[in-house]
Design a protein around this motif. Structure first.
Motif, PDB file in Angstrom:
ATOM      1  N   ALA A  15      -5.261   2.197   3.934  1.00  0.00           N
ATOM      2  CA  ALA A  15      -6.131   2.161   2.761  1.00  0.00           C
ATOM      3  C   ALA A  15      -5.334   1.940   1.479  1.00  0.00           C
ATOM      4  O   ALA A  15      -5.878   1.481   0.470  1.00  0.00           O
ATOM      5  CB  ALA A  15      -6.931   3.463   2.663  1.00  0.00           C
ATOM      6  N   LEU A  16      -4.046   2.268   1.521  1.00  0.00           N
ATOM      7  CA  LEU A  16      -3.137   1.983   0.416  1.00  0.00           C
ATOM      8  C   LEU A  16      -2.291   0.777   0.786  1.00  0.00           C
ATOM      9  O   LEU A  16      -1.576   0.782   1.786  1.00  0.00           O
ATOM     10  CB  LEU A  16      -2.229   3.186   0.142  1.00  0.00           C
ATOM     11  CG  LEU A  16      -1.149   2.990  -0.928  1.00  0.00           C
ATOM     12  CD1 LEU A  16      -1.779   2.772  -2.302  1.00  0.00           C
ATOM     13  CD2 LEU A  16      -0.200   4.191  -0.961  1.00  0.00           C
ATOM     14  N   GLY A  17      -2.398  -0.283  -0.020  1.00  0.00           N
ATOM     15  CA  GLY A  17      -1.573  -1.460   0.188  1.00  0.00           C
ATOM     16  C   GLY A  17      -0.455  -1.513  -0.850  1.00  0.00           C
ATOM     17  O   GLY A  17      -0.586  -0.973  -1.953  1.00  0.00           O
ATOM     18  N   PHE A  18       0.642  -2.161  -0.499  1.00  0.00           N
ATOM     19  CA  PHE A  18       1.790  -2.262  -1.402  1.00  0.00           C
ATOM     20  C   PHE A  18       1.720  -3.606  -2.119  1.00  0.00           C
ATOM     21  O   PHE A  18       1.908  -4.660  -1.510  1.00  0.00           O
ATOM     22  CB  PHE A  18       3.099  -2.148  -0.612  1.00  0.00           C
ATOM     23  CG  PHE A  18       4.298  -1.831  -1.469  1.00  0.00           C
ATOM     24  CD1 PHE A  18       4.807  -2.762  -2.363  1.00  0.00           C
ATOM     25  CD2 PHE A  18       4.914  -0.597  -1.379  1.00  0.00           C
ATOM     26  CE1 PHE A  18       5.903  -2.461  -3.155  1.00  0.00           C
ATOM     27  CE2 PHE A  18       6.027  -0.287  -2.164  1.00  0.00           C
ATOM     28  CZ  PHE A  18       6.515  -1.224  -3.055  1.00  0.00           C
ATOM     29  N   MET A 199     -10.347  -6.015  -0.754  1.00  0.00           N
ATOM     30  CA  MET A 199      -9.109  -5.424  -1.225  1.00  0.00           C
ATOM     31  C   MET A 199      -9.192  -5.309  -2.750  1.00  0.00           C
ATOM     32  O   MET A 199      -9.624  -6.246  -3.423  1.00  0.00           O
ATOM     33  CB  MET A 199      -7.904  -6.287  -0.837  1.00  0.00           C
ATOM     34  CG  MET A 199      -7.508  -6.172   0.628  1.00  0.00           C
ATOM     35  SD  MET A 199      -8.802  -6.567   1.837  1.00  0.00           S
ATOM     36  CE  MET A 199      -7.853  -6.596   3.350  1.00  0.00           C
ATOM     37  N   ILE A 200      -8.775  -4.182  -3.272  1.00  0.00           N
ATOM     38  CA  ILE A 200      -8.902  -3.912  -4.704  1.00  0.00           C
ATOM     39  C   ILE A 200      -7.552  -4.067  -5.402  1.00  0.00           C
ATOM     40  O   ILE A 200      -6.557  -3.482  -5.000  1.00  0.00           O
ATOM     41  CB  ILE A 200      -9.434  -2.486  -4.952  1.00  0.00           C
ATOM     42  CG1 ILE A 200     -10.786  -2.296  -4.258  1.00  0.00           C
ATOM     43  CG2 ILE A 200      -9.531  -2.201  -6.446  1.00  0.00           C
ATOM     44  CD1 ILE A 200     -11.872  -3.232  -4.717  1.00  0.00           C
ATOM     45  N   MET A 201      -7.543  -4.872  -6.476  1.00  0.00           N
ATOM     46  CA  MET A 201      -6.348  -4.992  -7.312  1.00  0.00           C
ATOM     47  C   MET A 201      -6.617  -4.353  -8.673  1.00  0.00           C
ATOM     48  O   MET A 201      -7.757  -4.096  -9.041  1.00  0.00           O
ATOM     49  CB  MET A 201      -5.966  -6.460  -7.497  1.00  0.00           C
ATOM     50  CG  MET A 201      -7.050  -7.336  -8.092  1.00  0.00           C
ATOM     51  SD  MET A 201      -6.536  -9.055  -8.198  1.00  0.00           S
ATOM     52  CE  MET A 201      -8.130  -9.903  -8.236  1.00  0.00           C
ATOM     53  N   GLU A 202      -5.556  -4.086  -9.400  1.00  0.00           N
ATOM     54  CA  GLU A 202      -5.612  -3.455 -10.724  1.00  0.00           C
ATOM     55  C   GLU A 202      -6.360  -2.113 -10.709  1.00  0.00           C
ATOM     56  O   GLU A 202      -7.183  -1.838 -11.586  1.00  0.00           O
ATOM     57  CB  GLU A 202      -6.236  -4.400 -11.760  1.00  0.00           C
ATOM     58  CG  GLU A 202      -5.483  -5.693 -11.970  1.00  0.00           C
ATOM     59  CD  GLU A 202      -4.131  -5.507 -12.644  1.00  0.00           C
ATOM     60  OE1 GLU A 202      -3.824  -4.373 -13.041  1.00  0.00           O
ATOM     61  OE2 GLU A 202      -3.392  -6.505 -12.762  1.00  0.00           O
ATOM     62  N   VAL A 247      -6.814  -0.426  -1.307  1.00  0.00           N
ATOM     63  CA  VAL A 247      -6.476  -0.367  -2.729  1.00  0.00           C
ATOM     64  C   VAL A 247      -5.014  -0.776  -2.850  1.00  0.00           C
ATOM     65  O   VAL A 247      -4.128  -0.154  -2.271  1.00  0.00           O
ATOM     66  CB  VAL A 247      -6.681   1.043  -3.313  1.00  0.00           C
ATOM     67  CG1 VAL A 247      -6.176   1.093  -4.754  1.00  0.00           C
ATOM     68  CG2 VAL A 247      -8.153   1.424  -3.258  1.00  0.00           C
ATOM     69  N   LEU A 248      -4.776  -1.863  -3.590  1.00  0.00           N
ATOM     70  CA  LEU A 248      -3.417  -2.348  -3.807  1.00  0.00           C
ATOM     71  C   LEU A 248      -2.819  -1.673  -5.030  1.00  0.00           C
ATOM     72  O   LEU A 248      -3.402  -1.717  -6.111  1.00  0.00           O
ATOM     73  CB  LEU A 248      -3.415  -3.864  -4.023  1.00  0.00           C
ATOM     74  CG  LEU A 248      -3.714  -4.719  -2.799  1.00  0.00           C
ATOM     75  CD1 LEU A 248      -3.991  -6.157  -3.226  1.00  0.00           C
ATOM     76  CD2 LEU A 248      -2.554  -4.667  -1.825  1.00  0.00           C
TER      77      LEU A 248
END
Length: 398
Positions: A15-18, A199-202, A247-248
């Motif tokens: 769920a946490l992306g790098f 996928m969520i950025m910012e 979430v990135l």
């Protein structure tokens, strides 16, 4: 680590992306050793989705990622990379860029390949270039596996793009301030309804939601019984959405990586109470009242032909109006943006050429906003304060 499933292929992704857009730097370049240690540490902690793009860090992001994934790490993760529309004008150029990316990443395939930063104009350009023929040929050749897109346009265009192809995933900007910006919550839910992973950025608005908060916002989080950090609140709010896959986070500090990993463990969909949502609503209202420029610090507007550090100018302009210590903010602006080496990057260098406007994902009228920065931060008060700041900085270096 919490894992969420991609509906169309069954991949179990952290769920946490790098995010590799903001890797740690030293002397203006990626701090290679530190970045590789951070990436590998995150993988060892369960992160299995790494996101980069051809332009990040001037092409160095992909190279560092490739090095970090040697020694058996590549087999543990999925790589996401992107085709930037502004870099291609033909099928041949698309193929050339993909081959460069594969070499930089030291891999024979990219797991998730995205059309980068789409809006109405770039979408039309890629469709006219028959980008789907390129993508499907690359997939048939085994160079890419899943096809998606990242988005920075309006909601109407987002729906049009979602409906145009059988996408595996999409990437959108979404955080407590941007619930209705660009694709927004409506887009998030629409994509999910089509079984497209989101996928969520910012998530932290370039760090704005995690550090140097307005006093009023920090006071809300500091209430008795609310023991979480601002970053924890902001990330937890996004993970509370059942339609979010990843979430990135552009993690470049070891402490922040540990905090994000810890938050991810129990930030499950629907886990926030109505009282906790009310806290976020209060904080959002503070930001909405105080923020002047909706800049996320993505730096797509850079480099400026005249040397303006646009993201830094907007960062300090927002801080100037959001925090209670304007003198300190002005001092940091002098030290970090104007500088003392004869090569300033402050707002006064802007010549309103407009080159930056078309590249801004947020649609900011950058030259107009830089005039306001110049008015508030490049005036007489700054000129009078500069010698003092220079003296202090000189002593600190000694």
């Amino acid at each position: 680590m919490q894992y969420r499933t991609v509906p169309k292929n069954g991949d179990k992704l952290s769920a946490l992306g790098f995010g590799a857009m903001r890797l740690p730097t030293r002397m203006g370049r990626i701090d290679e050793g530190r970045a590789i240690k951070q990436i590998r540490s995150a993988i060892e902690s369960g992160v299995n989705y790494l996101d980069t793009a051809y332009p990040y860090h001037g092409g160095e992001s992909e190279k560092i990622l490739g090095k970090a994934l040697e020694d058996g790490y590549r087999e543990q993760v999925k790589i996401a990379d992107k085709l930037s529309p502004w870099l291609v004008n033909s099928r041949e150029e698309m193929e050339q860029i993909l081959d460069v990316q594969l070499r930089r990443l030291r891999t024979d395939h990219i797991d998730y390949y995205l059309l980068h930063m789409l809006d109405a104009r770039s979408w039309k350009k890629l469709v006219d270039l028959d980008v789907f023929a390129f993508l499907e040929a690359a997939r048939d050749a085994g160079k890419i596996t899943n096809i998606g897109f990242s988005f920075h346009g309006d909601r109407k265009t987002f729906r049009e793009i979602v409906d145009a192809y059988d996408w595996t995933m999409c990437q959108i900007q979404y955080n407590i301030l941007d619930e209705n910006l660009q694709a927004g919550r409506e887009g998030l839910e629409y994509a999910a309804s089509k079984k497209i992973a989101v996928m969520i950025m910012e998530p932290l608005r370039g760090g704005m939601l995690a550090r140097d908060l307005p006093d009023e916002a920090q006071a809300i989080y500091d209430r008795p019984g609310l023991s979480r950090s601002p970053a924890d609140w902001a990330l937890r709010w996004i993970w509370d959405h059942p339609d979010v896959t990843i979430v990135l986070s552009g993690m470049n500090d070891e402490r922040h990586i540990r905090e994000n990993l810890l938050t991810c463990e129990d930030a499950l969909p629907g886990s926030m109470s109505s009282a906790e949502h009310a806290v976020v609503d209060e904080v959002r209202a503070v930001y909405k009242r105080l923020i002047r420029v909706d800049c996320t610090g993505c730096a797509y507007c850079m480099p400026c032909p005249f040397g303006v550090d646009i993201p830094q100018c907007f960062h300090f302009y927002n801080q100037y109006h959001m925090t209670g210590n304007r003198i300190m903010t002005r001092g940091f602006y002098i030290g970090q943006v104007i500088g003392f080496d004869g090569d300033p990057s402050n707002a006064s260098r802007c010549r309103s050429c407009g080159k930056c406007v078309g590249t801004c994902p947020q649609g900011i009228a950058i030259p107009d906003e830089l005039k306001k920065v110049r008015r508030d931060l490049d005036g007489l008060a700054t000129k009078l304060m500069t010698p003092l700041v220079k003296m202090v900085m000189k002593r600190r270096k000694e």
